[in-house]
Write a protein that holds these residues in place. Structure first.
Motif, PDB file in Angstrom:
ATOM      1  N   GLY A 127       0.809  -1.207   0.000  1.00 54.65           N
ATOM      2  CA  GLY A 127       0.000   0.000   0.000  1.00 54.65           C
ATOM      3  C   GLY A 127       0.842   1.257   0.000  1.00 54.65           C
ATOM      4  N   ASP A 128       0.167   2.413   0.101  1.00 57.14           N
ATOM      5  CA  ASP A 128       0.916   3.664   0.118  1.00 57.14           C
ATOM      6  C   ASP A 128       1.456   3.922   1.521  1.00 57.14           C
ATOM      7  OD1 ASP A 128      -1.123   4.769   1.706  1.00 57.14           O
ATOM      8  OD2 ASP A 128      -2.062   5.804   0.034  1.00 57.14           O
ATOM      9  N   GLU A 129       2.216   5.030   1.656  1.00 51.83           N
ATOM     10  CA  GLU A 129       2.886   5.298   2.930  1.00 51.83           C
ATOM     11  C   GLU A 129       1.911   5.522   4.074  1.00 51.83           C
ATOM     12  OE1 GLU A 129       3.526   7.060   0.125  1.00 51.83           O
ATOM     13  OE2 GLU A 129       5.696   7.177  -0.247  1.00 51.83           O
ATOM     14  N   ASN A 130       0.783   6.189   3.796  1.00 56.63           N
ATOM     15  CA  ASN A 130      -0.199   6.429   4.847  1.00 56.63           C
ATOM     16  C   ASN A 130      -0.774   5.116   5.376  1.00 56.63           C
ATOM     17  OD1 ASN A 130      -0.140   9.274   4.969  1.00 56.63           O
ATOM     18  ND2 ASN A 130      -1.414   9.424   3.148  1.00 56.63           N
ATOM     19  N   GLU A 131      -1.043   4.186   4.469  1.00 51.83           N
ATOM     20  CA  GLU A 131      -1.562   2.878   4.878  1.00 51.83           C
ATOM     21  C   GLU A 131      -0.525   2.122   5.703  1.00 51.83           C
ATOM     22  OE1 GLU A 131      -4.615   1.686   1.281  1.00 51.83           O
ATOM     23  OE2 GLU A 131      -2.470   1.416   0.962  1.00 51.83           O
ATOM     24  N   LEU A 132       0.732   2.201   5.291  1.00 55.04           N
ATOM     25  CA  LEU A 132       1.793   1.535   6.034  1.00 55.04           C
ATOM     26  C   LEU A 132       1.911   2.089   7.448  1.00 55.04           C
ATOM     27  CD1 LEU A 132       4.680   1.271   3.411  1.00 55.04           C
ATOM     28  CD2 LEU A 132       3.585  -0.641   4.582  1.00 55.04           C
ATOM     29  N   ALA A 133       1.941   3.416   7.569  1.00 51.48           N
ATOM     30  CA  ALA A 133       2.082   4.046   8.879  1.00 51.48           C
ATOM     31  C   ALA A 133       0.903   3.685   9.780  1.00 51.48           C
ATOM     32  CB  ALA A 133       2.198   5.553   8.728  1.00 51.48           C
ATOM     33  N   SER A 134      -0.299   3.720   9.228  1.00 54.63           N
ATOM     34  CA  SER A 134      -1.491   3.399  10.016  1.00 54.63           C
ATOM     35  C   SER A 134      -1.474   1.944  10.469  1.00 54.63           C
ATOM     36  CB  SER A 134      -2.757   3.672   9.198  1.00 54.63           C
ATOM     37  OG  SER A 134      -2.894   5.037   8.910  1.00 54.63           O
ATOM     38  N   ALA A 135      -1.089   1.046   9.559  1.00 51.45           N
ATOM     39  CA  ALA A 135      -1.059  -0.376   9.903  1.00 51.45           C
ATOM     40  C   ALA A 135      -0.028  -0.662  10.979  1.00 51.45           C
ATOM     41  CB  ALA A 135      -0.775  -1.206   8.656  1.00 51.45           C
ATOM     42  N   LEU A 136       1.154  -0.046  10.869  1.00 52.53           N
ATOM     43  CA  LEU A 136       2.182  -0.259  11.882  1.00 52.53           C
ATOM     44  C   LEU A 136       1.769   0.317  13.229  1.00 52.53           C
ATOM     45  CD1 LEU A 136       5.409   0.454   9.805  1.00 52.53           C
ATOM     46  CD2 LEU A 136       4.654  -1.766  10.669  1.00 52.53           C
ATOM     47  N   SER A 137       1.082   1.453  13.223  1.00 52.52           N
ATOM     48  CA  SER A 137       0.656   2.062  14.492  1.00 52.52           C
ATOM     49  C   SER A 137      -0.405   1.220  15.192  1.00 52.52           C
ATOM     50  CB  SER A 137       0.141   3.486  14.261  1.00 52.52           C
ATOM     51  OG  SER A 137      -1.119   3.487  13.619  1.00 52.52           O
ATOM     52  N   GLU A 138      -1.141   0.417  14.421  1.00 49.51           N
ATOM     53  CA  GLU A 138      -2.139  -0.456  15.031  1.00 49.51           C
ATOM     54  C   GLU A 138      -1.497  -1.560  15.872  1.00 49.51           C
ATOM     55  OE1 GLU A 138      -4.445  -1.840  11.769  1.00 49.51           O
ATOM     56  OE2 GLU A 138      -5.400   0.120  11.402  1.00 49.51           O
ATOM     57  N   GLN A 139      -0.180  -1.756  15.703  1.00 49.59           N
ATOM     58  CA  GLN A 139       0.532  -2.732  16.527  1.00 49.59           C
ATOM     59  C   GLN A 139       0.847  -2.176  17.915  1.00 49.59           C
ATOM     60  OE1 GLN A 139       0.972  -5.893  14.965  1.00 49.59           O
ATOM     61  NE2 GLN A 139      -0.385  -4.700  13.651  1.00 49.59           N
ATOM     62  N   GLY A 140       0.591  -0.878  18.146  1.00 51.54           N
ATOM     63  CA  GLY A 140       0.777  -0.308  19.481  1.00 51.54           C
ATOM     64  C   GLY A 140       1.493   1.020  19.528  1.00 51.54           C
ATOM     65  N   PRO A 141       2.688   1.135  18.916  1.00 52.47           N
ATOM     66  CA  PRO A 141       3.429   2.396  19.072  1.00 52.47           C
ATOM     67  C   PRO A 141       2.944   3.485  18.130  1.00 52.47           C
ATOM     68  CG  PRO A 141       4.678   0.883  17.705  1.00 52.47           C
ATOM     69  CD  PRO A 141       3.456   0.125  18.166  1.00 52.47           C
ATOM     70  N   ALA A 142       3.265   4.731  18.478  1.00 49.35           N
ATOM     71  CA  ALA A 142       3.183   5.802  17.495  1.00 49.35           C
ATOM     72  C   ALA A 142       4.251   5.540  16.438  1.00 49.35           C
ATOM     73  CB  ALA A 142       3.414   7.150  18.167  1.00 49.35           C
ATOM     74  N   VAL A 143       3.972   5.915  15.197  1.00 49.88           N
ATOM     75  CA  VAL A 143       4.878   5.618  14.082  1.00 49.88           C
ATOM     76  C   VAL A 143       5.252   6.911  13.371  1.00 49.88           C
ATOM     77  CG1 VAL A 143       5.089   4.485  11.829  1.00 49.88           C
ATOM     78  CG2 VAL A 143       4.002   3.287  13.736  1.00 49.88           C
ATOM     79  N   ILE A 144       6.545   7.055  13.100  1.00 52.00           N
ATOM     80  CA  ILE A 144       7.030   8.135  12.247  1.00 52.00           C
ATOM     81  C   ILE A 144       7.743   7.486  11.075  1.00 52.00           C
ATOM     82  CG2 ILE A 144       8.507  10.155  12.063  1.00 52.00           C
ATOM     83  CD1 ILE A 144       7.944  10.715  14.976  1.00 52.00           C
ATOM     84  N   LEU A 145       7.153   7.646   9.896  1.00 50.85           N
ATOM     85  CA  LEU A 145       7.683   7.049   8.675  1.00 50.85           C
ATOM     86  C   LEU A 145       8.391   8.156   7.895  1.00 50.85           C
ATOM     87  CD1 LEU A 145       5.640   4.658   6.344  1.00 50.85           C
ATOM     88  CD2 LEU A 145       7.528   6.065   5.560  1.00 50.85           C
TER      89      LEU A 145
END
Length: 311
Positions: free
Chosen positions: A199-217
């Protein structure tokens, strides 16, 4: 507010070339310089130059490069909690081309012996407000440090680089995860619950943040995407500058961001605080790519504030 960085220190051998060689190709360097480097060292110095009070936990060889790195780190304002070991100090071979792009090979050396934390090192982490971690030291020490921080409510900022599969017990201790696009896609591909590696970067960041941490891509010259669980991603635009050397720019970003969080959030990692920290870090990284080398390119707090005020 205090910060601990656990990580690597290397002596960087930087070769300036017209272009980075292809496999099997030989190119001639225009210049060669030996400078301080290593992701932990870079990030610790970036945080200190950005105004943080930093203790650096590191392993160095009992050799001349180790002595020089220790002296340079101390001169940069770091408090060293160092181990001196018989393994040679880490070394990195870096080629930088005329476009400012680089290719890096690292011999971890002494860094690979930083496998477990001592009681004193764990206590230092527990007493800090922020812990910064990367992956140029053994995973066992990174996990141990993250557990020590979580038990003491120390904020954990984790730069998942160089990328590798991450244990769930590590991610469970992370408050802020910093990755570039390549690293984000790698993590998505190796996490069963994430199906957005294409997916695009926004989808990646959102998916990773769903694992718990805040994400900075991080997106290089395009800036960064900031995402916290349950909220839409926010784009922090990049600064338009002429890059001469991107070596250490990501580490400058990480250290500056951790320093900004250390000074501003007081334990509250909301989207606004993370965006402001990412804006500060993006400015620091933009300054760094206009200079040569890793540590030599890292700006001071005054330089960051000045650049921000005129751009």
């Amino acid at each position: 507010m205090t910060m601990v960085v656990l990580g690597s220190a290397n002596r960087d051998l930087v070769y300036r070339v017209e272009r980075i060689p292809s496999p099997g190709e030989t190119v001639l360097a225009g210049t060669v310089r030996a400078v301080a480097g290593g992701k932990g060292n870079n990030q610790a110095i970036a945080a200190a130059r950005s105004g943080a009070e930093v203790t650096f936990i590191v392993a160095l060889g009992t050799d001349e490069p180790g002595d020089r790195l220790a002296a340079e780190a101390t001169a940069a304002g770091l408090t060293l909690q160092e181990r001196r070991v018989t393994e040679p100090t880490g070394t990195a071979i870096i080629t930088v081309d005329d476009n400012g792009e680089n290719a890096i090979v690292v011999d971890p050396g002494a860094n690979r012996l930083l496998e477990f934390l001592s009681a004193e090192e764990s206590a230092t982490i527990a007493a800090a407000d922020v812990l910064v971690l990367q992956l140029e030291t053994p995973m066992s020490a990174v996990i141990g440090a993250a557990h020590a921080a979580r038990a003491a409510s120390t904020t954990v900022v984790f730069n998942a680089s160089p990328i590798q599969p991450l244990p769930a017990e590590l991610l469970a201790c992370v408050d802020v995860l910093i990755v570039n696009e390549h690293e984000a896609r790698h993590l998505a591909a190796h996490t069963r619950s994430i199906q957005t590696q294409h997916g695009d970067e926004n989808e990646l960041a959102s998916a990773l943040s769903e694992q718990g941490p805040a994400v900075i891509l991080t997106l290089g010259p395009r800036g960064a995407i900031v995402c916290v669980p349950g909220e839409p991603p926010a784009l922090v635009p990049g600064r338009h500058v002429a890059a001469v050397d991107t070596t250490g720019a990501g580490d400058t970003f990480c250290g500056a961001l951790a320093a900004a969080l250390d000074q501003e959030t007081h334990g509250t990692l909301d989207l606004g605080a993370l965006v402001r920290a990412a804006e500060f870090a993006t400015t620091a990284a933009a300054i760094s790519v206009q200079r040569h080398g890793a540590v030599p390119s890292i700006p001071t707090l005054e330089e960051i504030r000045h650049f921000h005020s005129i751009n």
